[in-house]
Motif scaffolding. Structure first.
Motif, mmCIF file in Angstrom:
data_model
loop_
_atom_site.group_PDB
_atom_site.id
_atom_site.type_symbol
_atom_site.label_atom_id
_atom_site.label_comp_id
_atom_site.label_asym_id
_atom_site.label_seq_id
_atom_site.Cartn_x
_atom_site.Cartn_y
_atom_site.Cartn_z
ATOM 1 N N LEU A 1 11.042 -10.423 -11.445
ATOM 2 C CA LEU A 1 9.760 -10.001 -10.892
ATOM 3 C C LEU A 1 9.964 -9.087 -9.692
ATOM 4 C CD1 LEU A 1 6.609 -10.355 -11.004
ATOM 5 C CD2 LEU A 1 6.906 -12.047 -9.209
ATOM 6 N N GLY A 2 9.209 -7.995 -9.680
ATOM 7 C CA GLY A 2 9.173 -7.101 -8.531
ATOM 8 C C GLY A 2 7.782 -7.137 -7.926
ATOM 9 N N ILE A 3 7.708 -6.923 -6.636
ATOM 10 C CA ILE A 3 6.431 -6.877 -5.925
ATOM 11 C C ILE A 3 6.416 -5.581 -5.130
ATOM 12 C CG2 ILE A 3 4.904 -8.018 -4.272
ATOM 13 C CD1 ILE A 3 6.680 -10.590 -4.805
ATOM 14 N N GLU A 4 5.552 -4.664 -5.536
ATOM 15 C CA GLU A 4 5.396 -3.404 -4.814
ATOM 16 C C GLU A 4 4.186 -3.538 -3.914
ATOM 17 O OE1 GLU A 4 5.272 -0.350 -7.778
ATOM 18 O OE2 GLU A 4 7.364 -0.688 -8.340
ATOM 19 N N LEU A 5 4.342 -3.184 -2.642
ATOM 20 C CA LEU A 5 3.317 -3.437 -1.647
ATOM 21 C C LEU A 5 3.076 -2.200 -0.809
ATOM 22 C CD1 LEU A 5 1.696 -5.930 -0.669
ATOM 23 C CD2 LEU A 5 3.521 -6.357 0.953
ATOM 24 N N GLU A 6 1.809 -1.829 -0.669
ATOM 25 C CA GLU A 6 1.415 -0.751 0.236
ATOM 26 C C GLU A 6 0.582 -1.361 1.340
ATOM 27 O OE1 GLU A 6 -1.107 3.408 0.410
ATOM 28 O OE2 GLU A 6 -0.530 2.604 -1.530
ATOM 29 N N ILE A 7 0.872 -0.965 2.571
ATOM 30 C CA ILE A 7 0.190 -1.521 3.732
ATOM 31 C C ILE A 7 -0.755 -0.465 4.286
ATOM 32 C CG2 ILE A 7 0.519 -2.489 6.028
ATOM 33 C CD1 ILE A 7 3.427 -3.188 4.863
ATOM 34 N N THR A 8 -2.042 -0.794 4.338
ATOM 35 C CA THR A 8 -3.031 0.110 4.906
ATOM 36 C C THR A 8 -3.473 -0.456 6.246
ATOM 37 O OG1 THR A 8 -4.954 -0.954 3.904
ATOM 38 C CG2 THR A 8 -3.802 0.713 2.576
ATOM 39 N N ALA A 9 -4.434 0.197 6.873
ATOM 40 C CA ALA A 9 -4.907 -0.253 8.183
ATOM 41 C C ALA A 9 -5.557 -1.627 8.129
ATOM 42 C CB ALA A 9 -5.891 0.768 8.744
ATOM 43 N N ASP A 10 -6.148 -1.999 6.982
ATOM 44 C CA ASP A 10 -6.868 -3.273 6.923
ATOM 45 C C ASP A 10 -6.594 -4.100 5.677
ATOM 46 O OD1 ASP A 10 -8.101 -1.609 5.138
ATOM 47 O OD2 ASP A 10 -10.139 -2.037 5.787
ATOM 48 N N ALA A 11 -5.581 -3.736 4.899
ATOM 49 C CA ALA A 11 -5.333 -4.473 3.662
ATOM 50 C C ALA A 11 -3.892 -4.318 3.198
ATOM 51 C CB ALA A 11 -6.275 -3.980 2.568
ATOM 52 N N LEU A 12 -3.530 -5.169 2.239
ATOM 53 C CA LEU A 12 -2.275 -5.046 1.507
ATOM 54 C C LEU A 12 -2.648 -4.774 0.058
ATOM 55 C CD1 LEU A 12 -0.261 -8.135 2.828
ATOM 56 C CD2 LEU A 12 -0.205 -5.801 3.671
ATOM 57 N N LEU A 13 -2.135 -3.686 -0.494
ATOM 58 C CA LEU A 13 -2.383 -3.321 -1.881
ATOM 59 C C LEU A 13 -1.075 -3.505 -2.630
ATOM 60 C CD1 LEU A 13 -4.206 0.066 -1.158
ATOM 61 C CD2 LEU A 13 -5.232 -2.205 -1.358
ATOM 62 N N GLY A 14 -1.122 -4.122 -3.803
ATOM 63 C CA GLY A 14 0.133 -4.365 -4.473
ATOM 64 C C GLY A 14 0.043 -4.420 -5.972
ATOM 65 N N GLN A 15 1.221 -4.458 -6.589
ATOM 66 C CA GLN A 15 1.333 -4.611 -8.027
ATOM 67 C C GLN A 15 2.560 -5.434 -8.351
ATOM 68 O OE1 GLN A 15 1.843 -1.135 -10.524
ATOM 69 N NE2 GLN A 15 1.039 -2.252 -12.283
ATOM 70 N N LEU A 16 2.402 -6.310 -9.339
ATOM 71 C CA LEU A 16 3.513 -7.097 -9.846
ATOM 72 C C LEU A 16 4.184 -6.308 -10.955
ATOM 73 C CD1 LEU A 16 1.723 -10.566 -10.112
ATOM 74 C CD2 LEU A 16 2.914 -9.565 -8.144
ATOM 75 N N VAL A 17 5.514 -6.344 -10.979
ATOM 76 C CA VAL A 17 6.284 -5.619 -11.993
ATOM 77 C C VAL A 17 7.285 -6.599 -12.604
ATOM 78 C CG1 VAL A 17 7.840 -3.690 -12.408
ATOM 79 C CG2 VAL A 17 6.057 -3.494 -10.662
ATOM 80 N N PRO A 18 7.230 -6.845 -13.920
ATOM 81 C CA PRO A 18 6.385 -6.196 -14.907
ATOM 82 C C PRO A 18 4.925 -6.608 -14.726
ATOM 83 C CG PRO A 18 7.603 -7.995 -15.924
ATOM 84 C CD PRO A 18 8.101 -7.871 -14.517
ATOM 85 N N PRO A 19 4.024 -5.728 -15.185
ATOM 86 C CA PRO A 19 2.598 -5.982 -15.018
ATOM 87 C C PRO A 19 2.160 -7.266 -15.710
ATOM 88 C CG PRO A 19 2.987 -3.733 -15.754
ATOM 89 C CD PRO A 19 4.288 -4.461 -15.864
ATOM 90 N N GLY A 20 1.284 -7.985 -15.037
ATOM 91 C CA GLY A 20 0.734 -9.208 -15.608
ATOM 92 C C GLY A 20 -0.079 -9.945 -14.576
ATOM 93 N N PRO A 21 -0.907 -10.886 -15.032
ATOM 94 C CA PRO A 21 -1.750 -11.633 -14.107
ATOM 95 C C PRO A 21 -0.938 -12.627 -13.284
ATOM 96 C CG PRO A 21 -1.952 -12.532 -16.303
ATOM 97 C CD PRO A 21 -1.074 -11.307 -16.412
#
Length: 144
Positions: free
Chosen positions: A73-93
């Motif tokens: 499992l990979g976790i890609e994370l983008e940090i903005t001024a007020d949130a964390l945006l991310g995606q799990l890799v491979p994609p899935g719930p």
């Protein structure tokens, strides 16, 4: 010459000096230590920070993106001024939990393609716990 242990005043002064260092614990240090043990899963896999991108080419620039990797499992994370945006890799719930020192936990769901948004940006240390595919992956404590 060995210390005179029959002098109670001297003994008390030596004990006070020895214990004075215990009162000098940095602020927040005890809370971080307690939170490290507040949530544990002995079966959890540990995700390591494998990539970090800063907003500018300075040592003190804010972290803008992070990638964590664990076995499977990979976790890609983008940090903005007020949130964390991310995606799990491979994609899935899955279920993503943001853990902060002091015990604060913010939980959100990752959709069918692994996208998630945590509408709370941590101010300092944090870690993520991802529940997906019947297992748990936990990132190391990381500083924003």
């Amino acid at each position: 010459m060995p210390p005179d242990w029959t002098d109670d005043a001297r003994l008390l002064a030596d004990l006070r000096a020895a214990l004075a260092g215990a009162a000098e614990v940095p602020e927040g240090f005890a809370a971080i230590g307690k939170s490290a043990f507040a949530w544990r899963d002995p079966d959890a896999r540990i995700a390591e920070l494998v990539e970090q991108e800063r907003a500018a080419l300075r040592d003190d620039a804010a972290v803008r993106a992070m990638t964590f990797a664990a076995d499977g499992l990979g976790i890609e994370l983008e940090i903005t001024a007020d949130a964390l945006l991310g995606q799990l890799v491979p994609p899935g719930p899955g279920r993503v939990e943001l853990h902060e020192p002091g015990g604060r936990v913010t939980a959100v769901d990752a959709d069918d393609v692994g996208w998630f948004t945590v509408r709370h940006r941590p101010a300092g240390l944090f870690r993520l716990a991802v529940h997906a595919d019947g297992g748990v992956v936990v990132t190391a404590w990381t500083r924003v």
